[in-house]
Enzyme design. Structure first.
Site, short mmCIF file in Angstrom:
data_model
loop_
_atom_site.label_atom_id
_atom_site.label_comp_id
_atom_site.label_asym_id
_atom_site.label_seq_id
_atom_site.Cartn_x
_atom_site.Cartn_y
_atom_site.Cartn_z
N LEU A 1 -2.06 6.16 12.22
CA LEU A 1 -2.62 6.39 10.88
C LEU A 1 -2.82 5.09 10.10
CD1 LEU A 1 -0.48 9.45 9.70
CD2 LEU A 1 -2.75 9.46 10.76
N SER A 2 -2.35 3.98 10.65
CA SER A 2 -2.37 2.72 9.92
C SER A 2 -3.71 2.00 10.05
CB SER A 2 -1.27 1.80 10.46
OG SER A 2 -1.47 0.47 10.03
N PRO A 3 -4.36 1.67 8.93
CA PRO A 3 -5.61 0.91 9.03
C PRO A 3 -5.37 -0.50 9.57
CG PRO A 3 -4.89 1.03 6.74
CD PRO A 3 -3.99 1.94 7.52
#
EC number: 5.99.1.4
Length: 197
Positions: free
Chosen positions: A11-13
């Site tokens: 989920l981490s950009p």
């Protein structure tokens, strides 16, 4: 052979913006990567971080500016407000855990594929069809995501404990086998330098 423990969230950009540079660095230095997807929200709770919506507006504004700037510098597309974010990161993590155990494909491509699906392609990486598509694209069996839930859940929880015990507080986070720690995709050059010493 040296080892890199790679703690990350699909989920981490910032995990997305790391691309597959870690894999390039590891190959150059003959290092092995241990992929350890984790629950980033639980990590924040355990280590004093805050989810994005709970951060001060100044920090939220800066985060968006920085994400766009990094994407522009690296010539990578990014959607700063993707339709399916946040979503449940566990199913994609379970698929990565299953793929690591099964072997035969490209784990770096799988991790990046999930991140790209979220941050560029407007796909919900919690959906079975998206998981199957990403597995196949990275050279794994499409069905891996479906039968790995129990073991995946256990490993996912253990990765969080390992992360907290190892000093991790964000993602992506890289730890070498001599306990040198690197937080963020912007520290990959530092990791490269360390491995080359």
């Amino acid at each position: 052979m040296s080892r890199i423990d790679y703690y990350f969230s699909t989920l981490s950009p910032f995990t997305y913006l790391a691309g597959t540079r870690l894999e390039d660095i590891a190959a150059r230095h003959g290092a092995e990567i241990t992929y350890k997807p984790l629950d980033i929200m639980q990590l924040f709770q355990r280590t004093g971080g805050k989810p994005v919506p709970e951060r001060h507006p100044n920090r939220q504004t800066y985060r968006l500016m920085e994400l766009q700037r990094i994407a522009d510098i690296q010539d990578m597309p990014i959607n700063l407000k993707p339709r399916h974010w946040p979503t449940n990161g566990a199913p994609s993590a379970f698929a990565i855990i299953a793929a690591a155990k099964a072997g035969g494909g490209d784990l770096g491509a799988l991790v990046h594929g999930f991140c790209r699906a979220c941050w560029v392609e407007e796909k919900d990486i919690a959906e079975d069809a998206v998981i199957a598509e990403q597995l196949e694209a990275a050279g794994f069996d499409r069905g891996l995501g479906g039968w790995a839930m129990v073991e995946g859940a256990e490993t996912y929880a253990r990765n969080l404990e390992d992360a907290v015990n190892a000093g991790v507080f964000g993602a992506p986070f890289y730890i070498t086998d001599d306990d040198q720690r690197f937080w963020g995709q912007d520290r990959l050059d530092h990791l490269d330098w360390h491995l080359g010493r």
